[in-house]
Structures are given as structure tokens and as C-alpha cells.
Design an enzyme around this catalytic site. Structure first.
Site, PDB file in Angstrom:
ATOM      1  N   GLU A  50      51.533  39.048   6.779  1.00  0.00           N
ATOM      2  CA  GLU A  50      50.519  39.223   7.355  1.00  0.00           C
ATOM      3  C   GLU A  50      49.537  40.343   6.533  1.00  0.00           C
ATOM      4  O   GLU A  50      48.409  40.034   6.421  1.00  0.00           O
ATOM      5  CB  GLU A  50      50.373  39.704   8.839  1.00  0.00           C
ATOM      6  CG  GLU A  50      49.262  39.445   9.796  1.00  0.00           C
ATOM      7  CD  GLU A  50      48.158  40.406   9.687  1.00  0.00           C
ATOM      8  OE1 GLU A  50      46.891  39.822  10.122  1.00  0.00           O
ATOM      9  OE2 GLU A  50      48.336  41.516   8.811  1.00  0.00           O
ATOM     10  N   HIS A 118      52.221  45.352  11.353  1.00  0.00           N
ATOM     11  CA  HIS A 118      50.973  44.522  11.192  1.00  0.00           C
ATOM     12  C   HIS A 118      50.198  44.882   9.931  1.00  0.00           C
ATOM     13  O   HIS A 118      50.557  44.704   8.905  1.00  0.00           O
ATOM     14  CB  HIS A 118      50.146  44.884  12.476  1.00  0.00           C
ATOM     15  CG  HIS A 118      49.089  43.767  12.563  1.00  0.00           C
ATOM     16  ND1 HIS A 118      48.450  43.542  13.945  1.00  0.00           N
ATOM     17  CD2 HIS A 118      48.211  42.978  11.834  1.00  0.00           C
ATOM     18  CE1 HIS A 118      47.508  42.559  13.725  1.00  0.00           C
ATOM     19  NE2 HIS A 118      47.457  42.382  12.590  1.00  0.00           N
ATOM     20  N   HIS A 136      53.610  47.348  16.214  1.00  0.00           N
ATOM     21  CA  HIS A 136      53.509  46.916  17.757  1.00  0.00           C
ATOM     22  C   HIS A 136      54.948  47.095  18.181  1.00  0.00           C
ATOM     23  O   HIS A 136      55.670  46.326  17.976  1.00  0.00           O
ATOM     24  CB  HIS A 136      52.876  45.693  17.844  1.00  0.00           C
ATOM     25  CG  HIS A 136      51.543  45.427  17.201  1.00  0.00           C
ATOM     26  ND1 HIS A 136      50.373  45.715  17.594  1.00  0.00           N
ATOM     27  CD2 HIS A 136      51.229  44.702  16.281  1.00  0.00           C
ATOM     28  CE1 HIS A 136      49.466  45.263  16.981  1.00  0.00           C
ATOM     29  NE2 HIS A 136      49.947  44.595  15.968  1.00  0.00           N
ATOM     30  N   ASN A 170      45.379  47.384  14.624  1.00  0.00           N
ATOM     31  CA  ASN A 170      45.440  45.987  13.891  1.00  0.00           C
ATOM     32  C   ASN A 170      45.791  46.560  12.487  1.00  0.00           C
ATOM     33  O   ASN A 170      46.616  46.123  11.925  1.00  0.00           O
ATOM     34  CB  ASN A 170      44.049  45.345  13.681  1.00  0.00           C
ATOM     35  CG  ASN A 170      44.146  43.964  12.812  1.00  0.00           C
ATOM     36  OD1 ASN A 170      44.597  44.011  11.823  1.00  0.00           O
ATOM     37  ND2 ASN A 170      44.032  43.135  13.705  1.00  0.00           N
ATOM     38  N   ASN A 226      39.040  44.161  12.615  1.00  0.00           N
ATOM     39  CA  ASN A 226      40.389  43.892  12.311  1.00  0.00           C
ATOM     40  C   ASN A 226      40.769  44.701  11.085  1.00  0.00           C
ATOM     41  O   ASN A 226      41.128  45.803  11.082  1.00  0.00           O
ATOM     42  CB  ASN A 226      40.222  42.432  11.935  1.00  0.00           C
ATOM     43  CG  ASN A 226      41.603  41.528  11.729  1.00  0.00           C
ATOM     44  OD1 ASN A 226      42.551  42.243  11.071  1.00  0.00           O
ATOM     45  ND2 ASN A 226      41.601  40.295  12.273  1.00  0.00           N
ATOM     46  N   ASP A 271      40.032  38.108   7.595  1.00  0.00           N
ATOM     47  CA  ASP A 271      41.107  38.652   8.377  1.00  0.00           C
ATOM     48  C   ASP A 271      41.378  40.111   7.706  1.00  0.00           C
ATOM     49  O   ASP A 271      40.947  41.204   8.192  1.00  0.00           O
ATOM     50  CB  ASP A 271      42.263  37.923   8.157  1.00  0.00           C
ATOM     51  CG  ASP A 271      43.437  38.234   9.202  1.00  0.00           C
ATOM     52  OD1 ASP A 271      43.439  39.488   9.559  1.00  0.00           O
ATOM     53  OD2 ASP A 271      44.143  37.218   9.756  1.00  0.00           O
ATOM     54  N   ASN A 272      42.010  40.212   6.609  1.00  0.00           N
ATOM     55  CA  ASN A 272      42.172  41.443   6.031  1.00  0.00           C
ATOM     56  C   ASN A 272      41.587  41.657   4.476  1.00  0.00           C
ATOM     57  O   ASN A 272      41.752  40.650   3.665  1.00  0.00           O
ATOM     58  CB  ASN A 272      43.899  41.779   5.778  1.00  0.00           C
ATOM     59  CG  ASN A 272      44.291  41.879   7.211  1.00  0.00           C
ATOM     60  OD1 ASN A 272      44.044  42.753   8.009  1.00  0.00           O
ATOM     61  ND2 ASN A 272      45.295  41.034   7.641  1.00  0.00           N
TER      62      ASN A 272
END
Length: 363
Positions: A50, A118, A136, A170, A226, A271-272
Site C-alpha cells: 500500500e 498503512h 491500524h 492514513n 490521504n 492515493d499516496n
């Protein structure tokens, strides 16, 4: 007559909602597959890569096995059925032929049983490598700090950061050995609350700064903040709003508060972000077809498209002068979430799927 007027208004509103939904979720798009050079899937990662970040020497640290109550119940069932567990992996860009390996964690205070990593940030300080990782856990989210032990290829757990300001984290961006920014993605930790918060456009998130003592709010309320990263010179902070399809650009104030100076709209779900170490441009893993991504987020086996964008910046770091699409793929890689560049080599990670290595011949 009144009923006709009301019916007309209702019809117009319904049509407007349908059109906005079609455009937001990308039902109208056609995807053209292309790659920046020769690419292949890296063996050893099957359940997500991720987030990732690369050191100056080419060591890339990767989070794998993301999970949490904010995901659909079907994700919990899928990961349980496939014995998915949280891991931090290592890939050496200088020796790509060696592939990827898992890094074991040492430390008496570290708990593996509900370790679901994450976002990740790497800090190189005084010949040492430190990792800050958003985790998480069953009851709360934390940021965990590790030291990378290169001789034994282990991660030594050093510290757990937690606080009352944390809701649903996040990503994280380290600014020093004991300081960092982290994104409060939203307020609700449940799947239903998370979905409502996303699609109702609620601004219940924010950016937090840990000053060495406690977490403080560093930004105005945000909508689904994010991924986060610092500019090459550390003066700017770039934050992704995935559902907002945008990149928020902040200037760091002397007290580490953030002042928004620009928002870049994108026709994709970013996203990232990571930073090109040579140019300082922003590299982003994206989800170009929204409705496929939404389906993939409840069924990891459903094919979803991947995209990598490179945002070229001016000298201020606050304006985009151009955008290069480095990769577009819906054949081998599902739902790209991040990418990192190193010496004309690129790794592309995903939320629940595999990881791709590419040679970059288009820059």
C-alpha cells in the site's frame, strides 16, 4: 401547475446527480495501457504493497497487509481466509534481482497480533535509518517508530505514538527524529461511517503535527486527507484528498502550522505521493476508474485499473507546470496506491494486490 414545476425541479436535480456520479466514478472513461519501459510483477507480495518510501541508497521499505474496521466486511473475510497479516517488506533498487523480503520486528513492547501497517515515512539521520509507520489496531490507530538494522535485516521497535486527537490515520511524513506530520483521514472508524463521510463530502479530517510532546492540529478541517509527503527542501507539505480528486499544497510555517497555498485538481483518484529525489517532482499512485476501484475495495480479486502520474513543479514547489502519465495498466496490476522512483527505476504498489517493478525510459 405546481406539481409540474416540482416534478421539473426533481427531474433536474436527479439528472444533475446522475451526471455528477457518472463523472466522479469515471463510467465515461476509456483506459489506454502503456508502461515507461520493461516491467514485471515482483514475486513475494500477493496481498498489497500500500505505501513505500526509498532511501538515498535505494532501499525501499513497503507496507503490506493493510486492514481495519473501515474496510468492508468482505475484506475482513478475504484476509482471514487467506491468512493475510501485516508486514514491512524491503526491496533494494540497486539489486532488483534479489526481489523482496520481509523484515522481522524485534522489541518486547511490540505486538504483532493486530499489526496492520498503512502509511510509511523513512528518515535518514546520522547514518541511521528510522521508519515511522501508521498502524491500524483493533481499538485505536498509532504511529510506530522503528530503527532499521541493516546487518541483521531487522526492525528494532523504538516507540509507539498515540493521542486523543487521533481518529483514523492514513499516512505519516517524518520531519525529525521525534517529530512528524500525520493525516487524520476521517472521523469514523466503522465501515458505514467511513463510506458516509467519504461520499457526503464531510470535512471531518485534518493534518496533525507531533511536536515531540503531543499531537496538535496543523491544518483546517479536510475531506479525506490521504497520503502526505514533504517537498525535497522540506518547506512544503503535499497532501492527497482521494475522494476530492486533488492534491493540497501547504507551506510550512515557522511553528509547523500549515497554510494552504494551492489545490491541484486531477481527473483521477490519487492515493499516496512520493518525491522524485532528483527533480523534486511529485509521483502519485492513482486509481483512474473509480467504479472499478470501489468494487475492488470490497472484492480484492476484482480487476481494477492502475495509474502513475508525475506532477512537474515550478521552483516554488507550489505550482504544477505539467503532468506526465508514467503508467496506465488494467491487465496485471490492480488499484495502484503508490510509486517511487530511483535512478530510472520505479516500483508501483497496490492496496490489496501485487507490486510491479519498471525500468523508466520515458523521462
Amino acid at each position: 401547475m405546481l406539481w409540474k414545476i416540482l416534478f421539473g425541479i426533481a427531474s433536474a436535480l436527479s439528472l444533475s446527480f446522475i451526471v455528477k456520479t457518472v463523472l466522479l466514478m469515471d463510467f465515461h472513461k476509456t483506459l489506454w495501457n502503456h508502461r515507461p519501459g520493461k516491467c514485471h510483477i515482483v514475486e513475494g507480495i500477493d496481498h498489497g504493497s500500500e505505501d513505500m518510501q526509498t532511501t538515498k541508497s535505494g532501499l525501499t521499505f513497503i507496507t503490506s497487509g493493510i486492514n481495519g474496521d473501515f474496510f468492508a466486511p468482505s475484506i475482513q473475510e478475504y484476509e482471514k481466509k487467506n491468512n493475510v497479516r501485516g508486514k514491512i517488506m524491503l526491496f533494494n533498487m540497486e539489486k532488483p534481482e534479489e526481489g523482496v523480503r520481509e523484515l522481522m520486528v524485534t522489541g518486547n513492547q511490540f505486538h504483532y497480533q493486530d499489526f496492520y501497517p498503512h502509511g510509511i515515512s523513512v528518515l535518514e539521520d546520522k547514518n541511521k535509518i528510522f521508519l515511522f509507520v501508521v498502524v491500524h489496531r483493533a481499538e485505536e490507530d498509532t504511529v510506530e517508530k522503528f530503527e532499521f538494522l541493516e546487518k541483521t535485516l531487522e526492525l528494532k521497535h523504538l516507540k509507539t505514538y498515540k493521542g486523543v486527537s487521533i481518529n483514523l490515520l492514513n499516512d505519516v511524513a517524518a520531519t525529525g527524529p521525534e517529530t512528524f506530520y500525520t493525516t487524520n483521514y476521517g472521523y469514523y472508524r466503522s465501515h458505514l461511517g467511513h463510506v458516509v463521510e467519504q461520499f457526503a463530502g464531510l470535512h471531518f479530517g485534518n493534518i496533525l503535527y507531533y511536536d515531540g510532546q503531543d499531537f496538535i492540529k496543523a491544518s483546517e478541517p479536510t475531506h479525506m486527507a490521504n497520503g502526505i509527503t514533504l517537498s525535497k527542501d522540506g518547506k512544503m507539505v503535499y497532501v492527497i484528498s482521494s475522494t476530492g480528486k486533488s492534491v493540497m499544497m501547504y507551506k510550512r510555517d515557522p511553528n509547523n502550522q500549515l497554510t494552504k497555498v494551492n489545490t491541484i485538481e486531477l481527473d483521477t483518484f490519487p492515493d499516496n505521493p512520493t518525491i522524485d529525489p532528483v527533480t523534486g517532482d511529485i509521483l502519485i499512485g492513482c486509481h483512474p476508474i473509480g467504479f472499478k476501484t470501489l468494487r475492488h475495495m470490497s472484492d480484492p480479486l476484482y480487476p481494477s485499473a492502475s495509474q502513475v502520474l508525475l506532477l512537474h513543479l515550478d521552483e516554488s514547489g507550489a505550482n504544477v507546470t505539467g503532468i506526465t502519465e508514467l503508467l496506465s495498466d488494467d491487465l496485471e496490476l490492480y488499484s495502484s496506491s503508490v510509486a517511487t522512483l530511483y535512478k530510472k527505476r520505479m516500483l508501483v504498489g497496490t492496496v490489496f494486490h501485487k507490486m510491479m517493478y519498471c525500468e523508466v525510459n520515458t523521462l
